[in-house]
Design a protein around this motif. Structure first.
Motif, PDB file in Angstrom:
ATOM      1  N   MET A  24       0.842  -1.193   0.000  1.00 32.35           N
ATOM      2  CA  MET A  24       0.000   0.000   0.000  1.00 32.35           C
ATOM      3  C   MET A  24       0.876   1.240   0.000  1.00 32.35           C
ATOM      4  O   MET A  24       1.711   1.421   0.877  1.00 32.35           O
ATOM      5  N   THR A  25       0.651   2.086  -0.984  1.00 35.01           N
ATOM      6  CA  THR A  25       1.527   3.237  -1.198  1.00 35.01           C
ATOM      7  C   THR A  25       1.208   4.394  -0.270  1.00 35.01           C
ATOM      8  O   THR A  25       2.108   5.160   0.108  1.00 35.01           O
ATOM      9  N   LYS A  68      -4.279  -5.110  -8.967  1.00 34.40           N
ATOM     10  CA  LYS A  68      -3.375  -4.882  -7.838  1.00 34.40           C
ATOM     11  C   LYS A  68      -4.044  -4.018  -6.764  1.00 34.40           C
ATOM     12  O   LYS A  68      -3.940  -4.283  -5.568  1.00 34.40           O
ATOM     13  N   ASP A 101      -4.775  -4.658  -2.831  1.00 39.17           N
ATOM     14  CA  ASP A 101      -4.315  -3.717  -1.807  1.00 39.17           C
ATOM     15  C   ASP A 101      -5.473  -3.247  -0.925  1.00 39.17           C
ATOM     16  O   ASP A 101      -5.329  -3.097   0.289  1.00 39.17           O
ATOM     17  N   GLU A 105      -3.352   5.243  -9.246  1.00 38.81           N
ATOM     18  CA  GLU A 105      -3.300   4.669  -7.901  1.00 38.81           C
ATOM     19  C   GLU A 105      -3.573   5.747  -6.857  1.00 38.81           C
ATOM     20  O   GLU A 105      -4.338   5.536  -5.911  1.00 38.81           O
TER      21      GLU A 105
END
Length: 435
Positions: free
Chosen positions: A1-2, A287, A291, A339
């Motif tokens: 997780m960014t 993705k 996440d 994202e």
């Protein structure tokens, strides 16, 4: 997780890199303090120039790039009005089209009035408006949707400077939820309507929309629609109050060179026809789904999980617009931006509605304290079951969910368990992501 969406600090917009030339053109027209907040709203108007175009989502369904609704939420006089100037530039072609359509209508009305009672009246001309006024009535909204459907399925775009204008457009506040659902899902208007001229049609609603409001207005307007899917269908962009620096923000000049360059991108969108599959974007959506599942498990928050599903779709559609604007080429920077859009939307909803999503009803300040919380981050690197149980109870989560949460965290590789000591330890992989 960014990104961490559990803090008061907004996820920082990534660097606008290769493939993002449209944003490099548009964002400098905004004051620096509003660029991050308005960036997610630019795609709704841009996408309204696309018609007869579909993209395949990872679930193998084909989606048109309409049904995009994004709300900007900040305090009164917080800079929301800058969106209007940029939208007017993006929609210049639509404005010119609508002016010609309006002139047709005016000429028809003059002819009708000039005819005597016994003379045959001319047939109303087929006119469709691409950028209708914000104060449109529900009857005009449906009538124009019918005209746009006949006009190669063109998308209507609305920029509502006040959220209450949605009531008028939808035919009353009770109809807002159903209209938003039909718009997002590209459904038909929902009912035939009787008029003096007979029964109207039931058109497909191809609509993109921006909505501006203050935090209090957003909470009041959507208070009763938090759990019926309405909130998830709208992407939100929230800007908290800043410092009183005593400076008047500087905006762009919108000169001829800027407008000429912008028109090149608009032509690219108008020329786009057919079906497309953007594999890198679809891989990113997969993705992000994984996440979001992990984030929901860390916070043990089903509401967050439900909201995230449509946040991904909303961001994916904007990624499709970027793909076309970049000459049907995908870049890493575009992926990073898409994202960010997902996390920024969820963070914004947290800041505005966090407490209401937990069945509370307090101030925006309380909302910001009550959103999803990463419980694992609040535990020491090594902890026992009783510590997690106490933490869950302090957050009003049921005690009997403790063992399940430990099993999920272990299965996801967030923690390991020592049978000898009975303790749980955060993994290096989790700590690396968390840091």
């Amino acid at each position: 997780m960014t990104y961490d969406i559990t803090t008061k600090t907004a996820p920082a917009m990534p660097k606008i890199g290769k493939g993002m030339e449209i944003l490099k053109l548009l964002l400098p027209q905004l004051s620096k303090d509003m660029q991050e907040t308005i960036a997610p709203l630019l795609f709704d108007s841009l996408a309204s120039h696309m018609s007869e175009t579909e993209f395949m989502y990872p679930d193998l369904t084909w989606k048109e790039i309409c049904g995009m609704i994004t709300g900007i939420v900040t305090r009164s006089a917080g800079g929301k009005g800058q969106l209007q100037r940029l939208v007017e530039a993006i929609m210049r072609v639509a404005r010119q089209h609508d002016e010609m359509q309006l002139q047709k209508l005016v000429e028809w009305q003059k002819t009708v009035k000039s005819k005597g009672a016994n003379k045959e009246k001319p047939v109303r001309p087929d006119v469709s408006f691409w950028f209708p006024p914000a104060d449109v009535t529900n009857a005009a909204f449906i009538q124009n949707a019918m005209a746009c459907e006949q006009d190669n399925g063109h998308t209507q775009y609305y920029n509502l400077p006040e959220v209450e204008m949605a009531d008028r457009m939808c035919g009353g506040h009770r109809q807002v939820t159903q209209t938003i659902r039909n718009v997002y899902d590209k459904q038909r208007a929902g009912a035939l309507r009787a008029t003096a001229e007979g029964v109207t049609g039931n058109p497909v609603l191809r609509v993109n929309m921006n909505i501006s409001c203050t935090p209090g207005e957003a909470r009041s307007f959507f208070k009763r629609d938090l759990f019926n899917g309405t909130l998830g269908r709208i992407a939100f962009s929230y800007k908290a109050s800043g410092n009183r620096d005593g400076r008047i923000p500087r905006q762009g000049k919108y000169d001829e060179a800027f407008l000429a360059k912008l028109d090149e991108y608009i032509v690219r969108l108008q020329a786009c026809k057919g079906r497309f599959i953007v594999k890198p974007l679809n891989n990113l959506a997969d993705k992000l789904a994984a996440d979001m599942a992990a984030l929901a498990d860390l916070t043990d928050d089903d509401t967050l999980w439900d909201l995230s599903k449509r946040s991904i779709v909303n961001a994916w559609k904007k990624g499709c617009v970027l793909y076309i604007l970049n000459g049907q080429t995908w870049t890493r920077s575009m992926g990073e931006f898409v994202e960010w859009l997902v996390y920024y939307d969820l963070w914004s909803k947290n800041q505005i509605f966090g407490d209401l999503l937990k069945n509370g009803d307090t101030s925006v300040a309380e909302a910001q304290k009550s959103g999803p919380k990463n419980m694992l981050s609040d535990l020491p690197d090594t902890f026992n079951e009783a510590q997690l149980e106490a933490l869950r109870m302090s957050l009003d989560k049921p005690k009997d969910g403790t063992k399940r949460q430990l099993r999920v965290w272990t299965a996801r590789g967030f923690i390991t368990h020592s049978a000898q000591t009975g303790l749980y330890t955060k993994t290096k992989e989790y700590l690396g992501v968390a840091n």
